[in-house]
Write a protein that holds these residues in place. Structure first.
Motif, PDB file in Angstrom:
ATOM      1  N   MET A   1      77.741 -27.723   1.124  1.00 25.58           N
ATOM      2  CA  MET A   1      77.830 -29.022   1.787  1.00 25.58           C
ATOM      3  C   MET A   1      76.450 -29.511   2.231  1.00 25.58           C
ATOM      4  N   ASP A   2      75.610 -28.588   2.676  1.00 20.14           N
ATOM      5  CA  ASP A   2      74.239 -28.970   3.033  1.00 20.14           C
ATOM      6  C   ASP A   2      73.497 -29.503   1.804  1.00 20.14           C
ATOM      7  N   GLU A   3      73.714 -28.844   0.686  1.00 19.90           N
ATOM      8  CA  GLU A   3      73.074 -29.294  -0.553  1.00 19.90           C
ATOM      9  C   GLU A   3      73.596 -30.664  -0.956  1.00 19.90           C
ATOM     10  N   LEU A   4      74.905 -30.879  -0.796  1.00 21.88           N
ATOM     11  CA  LEU A   4      75.483 -32.194  -1.110  1.00 21.88           C
ATOM     12  C   LEU A   4      74.856 -33.271  -0.230  1.00 21.88           C
ATOM     13  N   GLU A   5      74.628 -32.950   1.038  1.00 24.30           N
ATOM     14  CA  GLU A   5      73.992 -33.914   1.940  1.00 24.30           C
ATOM     15  C   GLU A   5      72.570 -34.240   1.471  1.00 24.30           C
ATOM     16  N   ASN A   6      71.852 -33.213   1.038  1.00 28.66           N
ATOM     17  CA  ASN A   6      70.491 -33.448   0.526  1.00 28.66           C
ATOM     18  C   ASN A   6      70.510 -34.298  -0.736  1.00 28.66           C
ATOM     19  N   LEU A   7      71.475 -34.016  -1.614  1.00 33.98           N
ATOM     20  CA  LEU A   7      71.607 -34.804  -2.840  1.00 33.98           C
ATOM     21  C   LEU A   7      71.950 -36.263  -2.514  1.00 33.98           C
ATOM     22  N   THR A   8      72.823 -36.447  -1.541  1.00 36.39           N
ATOM     23  CA  THR A   8      73.237 -37.796  -1.138  1.00 36.39           C
ATOM     24  C   THR A   8      72.053 -38.595  -0.624  1.00 36.39           C
ATOM     25  N   GLU A   9      71.261 -37.973   0.230  1.00 39.55           N
ATOM     26  CA  GLU A   9      70.075 -38.649   0.768  1.00 39.55           C
ATOM     27  C   GLU A   9      69.041 -38.899  -0.328  1.00 39.55           C
ATOM     28  N   ALA A  10      68.946 -37.959  -1.274  1.00 46.16           N
ATOM     29  CA  ALA A  10      68.002 -38.128  -2.375  1.00 46.16           C
ATOM     30  C   ALA A  10      68.373 -39.320  -3.249  1.00 46.16           C
TER      31      ALA A  10
END
Length: 282
Positions: free
Chosen positions: A24-33
């Motif tokens: 989920m943390d990675e998904l958040e980073n991808l979303t912001e990216a």
């Protein structure tokens, strides 16, 4: 896409997965990216996912309420959704729905700069689209009837068949272009191998600092005119392999490759986008 669009993230923790929060943390980073503003996160513990909505019916209602409360423009799921799940969720939530694969496709499309990268991303996008034609508004046509020599069926159904044929033809044409590009790259790799210079590849997670390391070595090299690679603190800044000759103070040299970074749950449609990386390190 406007940069201020707000995204609500949703994930399912199947059987108490130890890596759920990390994913989920990675998904958040991808979303912001991708340029979205993260409005919130929702998780659910399940033994199996729902065939209809991926998440449970109660969680669908909770998510719909959260969409309104956070004024989210889009809901992004941490796993790939089936066409049925995708359609049902958009109807129930009343907003756009993306899954992890679509999100990564968007990022790759934004980052692709070379012809090979752009072609591969387009192939991946079309492959993802194929099984999702039915029921999608952008592919439906309300015209009815049938022409001479055609089977009489609903206009929307005929439109889907035609769209599928066009997409498959586009994929075939793009793959032919990619094949020619890879022949050239194979010839370049063969020449590097025949040069007798040691080959070194930087491999790792996306945004781990591979390009930064390469540029530091380029600065250290005794060839100050060597061009640096693109470097930025964001996921998937590098979508193609770059090779530089590094000259050492003792007059020795080696070839250094900067490769595409990896990410967990990489969509099947994009695995081939990493082909150049795998070829460089095999």
């Amino acid at each position: 896409m406007e940069l201020n669009e707000r995204a609500l993230l949703v994930g399912v923790d199947l059987n108490n997965d130890d890596d759920f929060e990390k994913s989920m943390d990675e998904l958040e980073n991808l979303t912001e990216a991708c340029g979205y503003e993260v409005a919130g996160r929702i998780g659910q513990n399940l033994k199996t996912v729902s065939n209809a909505y991926y998440i449970g019916a109660g969680k669908v209602e909770e998510t719909a309420a959260m969409v309104k409360a956070t004024e989210a423009d889009v809901v992004i799921f941490d796993n790939e959704l089936t066409p049925t799940q995708h359609r049902n969720l958009e109807k129930a939530l009343g907003c756009r729905v993306l899954d992890r694969t679509q999100l990564i496709l968007e990022i790759f499309a934004q980052r692709a700069r070379t012809k090979e990268a752009m072609l591969q991303v387009e192939v991946a996008r079309l492959q993802y689209m194929l099984p999702r034609l039915a029921g999608r508004g952008e592919f439906m046509d309300r015209q009815g009837g049938g022409g001479v020599g055609t089977v009489v069926r609903g206009g929307g159904e005929k439109k889907i068949v035609l769209d599928r044929r066009r997409i498959e033809q586009s994929i075939a044409a793009l793959r032919r272009e990619l094949k020619d590009i890879r022949k050239d790259r194979h010839a370049q790799r063969k020449r590097r191998s025949e040069s007798g210079l040691p080959l070194v590849a930087l491999v790792g997670y996306t945004n781990a600092g591979k390009s930064t390391v390469m540029n530091a070595l380029v600065e250290f090299s005794q060839k100050p005119d060597t061009k640096k690679v693109f470097e930025k603190d964001m996921l998937f800044a590098t979508l193609e392999t770059s090779v530089r000759r590094i000259e050492l103070p003792d007059n020795r040299a080696f070839l250094l490759s900067d490769t595409v970074g990896f990410v967990s749950k990489l969509p099947h449609e994009l695995v081939k986008a990493f082909r150049s990386t795998l070829e460089e390190v095999k």
